[in-house]
Design a protein around this motif. Structure first.
Motif, PDB file in Angstrom:
ATOM      1  N   PRO A 224       0.820  -1.218   0.000  1.00 42.24           N
ATOM      2  CA  PRO A 224       0.000   0.000   0.000  1.00 42.24           C
ATOM      3  C   PRO A 224       0.854   1.267   0.000  1.00 42.24           C
ATOM      4  O   PRO A 224       1.989   1.270   0.488  1.00 42.24           O
ATOM      5  CB  PRO A 224      -0.810  -0.106   1.300  1.00 42.24           C
ATOM      6  CG  PRO A 224      -0.711  -1.544   1.714  1.00 42.24           C
ATOM      7  CD  PRO A 224       0.622  -2.015   1.219  1.00 42.24           C
ATOM      8  N   ALA A 225       0.277   2.308  -0.537  1.00 44.11           N
ATOM      9  CA  ALA A 225       0.922   3.620  -0.464  1.00 44.11           C
ATOM     10  C   ALA A 225       0.877   4.127   0.967  1.00 44.11           C
ATOM     11  O   ALA A 225       0.057   3.703   1.780  1.00 44.11           O
ATOM     12  CB  ALA A 225       0.215   4.598  -1.390  1.00 44.11           C
ATOM     13  N   GLY A 226       1.784   5.030   1.283  1.00 42.66           N
ATOM     14  CA  GLY A 226       1.776   5.669   2.592  1.00 42.66           C
ATOM     15  C   GLY A 226       2.553   4.932   3.651  1.00 42.66           C
ATOM     16  O   GLY A 226       2.521   5.310   4.812  1.00 42.66           O
ATOM     17  N   GLY A 258       6.347   5.739  -1.674  1.00 42.07           N
ATOM     18  CA  GLY A 258       6.400   5.257  -3.037  1.00 42.07           C
ATOM     19  C   GLY A 258       6.082   6.265  -4.104  1.00 42.07           C
ATOM     20  O   GLY A 258       5.725   5.886  -5.213  1.00 42.07           O
ATOM     21  N   VAL A 259       6.167   7.562  -3.789  1.00 38.29           N
ATOM     22  CA  VAL A 259       5.901   8.578  -4.801  1.00 38.29           C
ATOM     23  C   VAL A 259       7.132   9.466  -4.960  1.00 38.29           C
ATOM     24  O   VAL A 259       7.963   9.574  -4.061  1.00 38.29           O
ATOM     25  CB  VAL A 259       4.679   9.459  -4.427  1.00 38.29           C
ATOM     26  CG1 VAL A 259       3.428   8.621  -4.329  1.00 38.29           C
ATOM     27  CG2 VAL A 259       4.917  10.208  -3.131  1.00 38.29           C
ATOM     28  N   PRO A 264       4.242  14.799 -10.123  1.00 35.16           N
ATOM     29  CA  PRO A 264       2.832  14.634  -9.740  1.00 35.16           C
ATOM     30  C   PRO A 264       2.155  13.432 -10.381  1.00 35.16           C
ATOM     31  O   PRO A 264       1.139  12.952  -9.868  1.00 35.16           O
ATOM     32  CB  PRO A 264       2.188  15.949 -10.212  1.00 35.16           C
ATOM     33  CG  PRO A 264       3.313  16.943 -10.212  1.00 35.16           C
ATOM     34  CD  PRO A 264       4.517  16.158 -10.641  1.00 35.16           C
ATOM     35  N   ALA A 265       2.697  12.918 -11.483  1.00 30.17           N
ATOM     36  CA  ALA A 265       2.083  11.747 -12.116  1.00 30.17           C
ATOM     37  C   ALA A 265       2.150  10.523 -11.214  1.00 30.17           C
ATOM     38  O   ALA A 265       1.390   9.569 -11.409  1.00 30.17           O
ATOM     39  CB  ALA A 265       2.765  11.451 -13.449  1.00 30.17           C
ATOM     40  N   THR A 266       3.075  10.535 -10.225  1.00 33.88           N
ATOM     41  CA  THR A 266       3.188   9.403  -9.304  1.00 33.88           C
ATOM     42  C   THR A 266       2.324   9.585  -8.069  1.00 33.88           C
ATOM     43  O   THR A 266       2.247   8.680  -7.236  1.00 33.88           O
ATOM     44  CB  THR A 266       4.645   9.204  -8.867  1.00 33.88           C
ATOM     45  OG1 THR A 266       5.065  10.319  -8.048  1.00 33.88           O
ATOM     46  CG2 THR A 266       5.575   9.071 -10.065  1.00 33.88           C
ATOM     47  N   TRP A 267       1.678  10.735  -7.929  1.00 35.62           N
ATOM     48  CA  TRP A 267       0.883  11.017  -6.737  1.00 35.62           C
ATOM     49  C   TRP A 267      -0.413  10.221  -6.742  1.00 35.62           C
ATOM     50  O   TRP A 267      -0.895   9.777  -7.788  1.00 35.62           O
ATOM     51  CB  TRP A 267       0.544  12.506  -6.669  1.00 35.62           C
ATOM     52  CG  TRP A 267       1.714  13.416  -6.475  1.00 35.62           C
ATOM     53  CD1 TRP A 267       3.025  13.067  -6.400  1.00 35.62           C
ATOM     54  CD2 TRP A 267       1.663  14.835  -6.351  1.00 35.62           C
ATOM     55  NE1 TRP A 267       3.810  14.179  -6.230  1.00 35.62           N
ATOM     56  CE2 TRP A 267       2.991  15.288  -6.197  1.00 35.62           C
ATOM     57  CE3 TRP A 267       0.645  15.767  -6.354  1.00 35.62           C
ATOM     58  CZ2 TRP A 267       3.312  16.624  -6.043  1.00 35.62           C
ATOM     59  CZ3 TRP A 267       0.959  17.112  -6.194  1.00 35.62           C
ATOM     60  CH2 TRP A 267       2.282  17.538  -6.043  1.00 35.62           C
ATOM     61  N   VAL A 356       0.138  12.965  -0.752  1.00 36.16           N
ATOM     62  CA  VAL A 356       0.393  12.543  -2.133  1.00 36.16           C
ATOM     63  C   VAL A 356       0.537  11.024  -2.256  1.00 36.16           C
ATOM     64  O   VAL A 356       0.419  10.480  -3.359  1.00 36.16           O
ATOM     65  CB  VAL A 356       1.647  13.242  -2.703  1.00 36.16           C
ATOM     66  CG1 VAL A 356       1.463  14.746  -2.692  1.00 36.16           C
ATOM     67  CG2 VAL A 356       2.899  12.836  -1.950  1.00 36.16           C
ATOM     68  N   ALA A 357       0.786  10.327  -1.138  1.00 33.68           N
ATOM     69  CA  ALA A 357       0.883   8.870  -1.178  1.00 33.68           C
ATOM     70  C   ALA A 357      -0.419   8.212  -0.740  1.00 33.68           C
ATOM     71  O   ALA A 357      -0.927   7.315  -1.399  1.00 33.68           O
ATOM     72  CB  ALA A 357       2.033   8.384  -0.301  1.00 33.68           C
ATOM     73  N   SER A 358      -0.970   8.647   0.388  1.00 30.55           N
ATOM     74  CA  SER A 358      -2.177   8.012   0.923  1.00 30.55           C
ATOM     75  C   SER A 358      -3.461   8.526   0.289  1.00 30.55           C
ATOM     76  O   SER A 358      -4.476   7.836   0.266  1.00 30.55           O
ATOM     77  CB  SER A 358      -2.249   8.238   2.432  1.00 30.55           C
ATOM     78  OG  SER A 358      -2.503   9.617   2.719  1.00 30.55           O
TER      79      SER A 358
END
Length: 369
Positions: A224-226, A258-259, A264-267, A356-358
């Protein structure tokens, strides 16, 4: 099924003379085996082979005794299953088929798992008398099966064993896929429908997986992100659970979770589009502030260490109508920041803060005078 490399030997424990060349034996094989069963419990295993074809042995025999020294099944769990039997046949004519009695044997298992029984070897011992009344002995052995396939799978479980979890990698980044296998996760004897085990990564739900009748699980999850640092991967079925550590690192660009903060495309889509889910909170120190001054703000509920994009948007009036800033949440998921409102248009402004991650976000309003 087809046994190959079958050989007949006369006096196998003395002269061991091979009679004829190698042959194949195409026959039927039935295997009856209880499943699922607990480790250590004795169960009755039954097996039955089709008859040996006429002419298999070089001579007829009186007072014939046929011993199945072993009918061997290999598997992917542990040692082979070997079945034995001792059968009195009586007088037998080699030009007739030889019907082999059913094998019945008590057996138990010391290792939990899915035992995929694959027939591999058979060894038969023939003892009796020849036409002159002399003792004779022959063996009939097939050493291998071409591409043996499981004919039956036995599930063996162990409710007293300690659950375990193995990952295919122990370092990853958010968005990576991690495969896992677990053992001994049954909380009780298996039933239908099968139990489901829940998967969490750093406390974040990451799906569920079926527990098979041996107590094993096999699956995978997306990190998971965050999350960052070393977290716990846990697979739980009620009171039975297994854990393993997973070290999560950030992508380049200073991002946590992970961003890439600079890309911003990875956000998270919420952060890209400014969508507020109100899973986080943001507040301002004063609801009214003069243009050109600093606006003090704080927030909570973000993922630990992640970058948070702050956007302040005005609606009417002359002057600047957009102020942005990116800050990092602390270990508790909280933020603090100051926004410079130099040249800001007067009126009501909307302030958002989104991880931007969660993707967790909060919003509030303030006025510029």
């Amino acid at each position: 099924m087809n046994f190959t490399d079958c050989e007949v030997h006369k006096s196998p424990y003395t002269t061991n003379q091979q009679i004829g060349g190698e042959t194949d034996w195409t026959t039927t094989l039935r295997l009856d085996h209880p499943s699922p069963i607990p480790v250590g419990d004795e169960v009755t295993v039954e097996a039955e082979l089709g008859p040996l074809p006429p002419g298999t042995m070089p001579e007829s025999m009186d007072d014939l005794r046929v011993q199945v020294y072993h009918l061997e099944f290999v598997n992917s769990v542990s040692g082979p299953l070997k079945l034995y039997s001792d059968n009195w046949i009586g007088d037998w004519d080699r030009n007739t088929p030889l019907a082999l009695p059913e094998i019945e044997q008590e057996d138990s298992y010391a290792v939990a798992g899915l035992w995929d029984h694959r027939p591999k070897k058979i060894y038969l011992l023939f003892t009796g008398k020849d036409a002159g009344g002399e003792f004779i002995e022959y063996s009939f052995a097939c050493d291998q099966v071409v591409n043996p396939q499981p004919i039956l799978t036995t599930a063996v479980y162990d409710l007293s064993a300690t659950p375990s979890l193995v990952l295919d990698r122990y370092q990853a980044q958010p968005g990576h896929t991690v495969a896992f296998t677990g053992k001994h996760l049954l909380a009780a004897a298996p039933t239908m429908p099968r139990a489901q085990a829940n998967v969490t990564v750093g406390g974040v739900p990451a799906g569920a997986v079926e527990v098979d009748d041996s107590g094993a699980v096999r699956g995978g999850f997306t990190v998971p992100a965050g999350l960052s640092g070393t977290v716990e991967v846990r697979v739980s079925n009620g009171m039975r659970s297994a854990t393993a550590p997973l070290a999560i690192s950030a992508l380049p660009g200073g991002g946590v979770g992970g961003v890439d903060v600079n890309n911003p495309a990875t956000w998270h889509p919420h952060a890209q589009g400014g969508l507020v889910d109100h899973q986080a909170k943001v507040r301002v120190a004063a609801k009214k502030v003069r243009t050109g001054k600093k606006l003090k703000l704080g927030g909570s509920g973000f993922a630990p260490g992640e970058a948070v994009v702050i956007r302040a948007k005005g609606r009417k009036g002359k002057g600047k109508k957009l102020v942005t800033k990116v800050v990092n949440a602390n270990a508790a998921g909280a933020i603090k920041a100051n926004l410079k409102l130099r040249g800001a248009a007067k009126g009501t402004w909307r302030l958002t803060a989104i991880g931007v991650a969660s993707g967790r976000g909060g919003a509030t309003k303030f006025k510029v005078r």
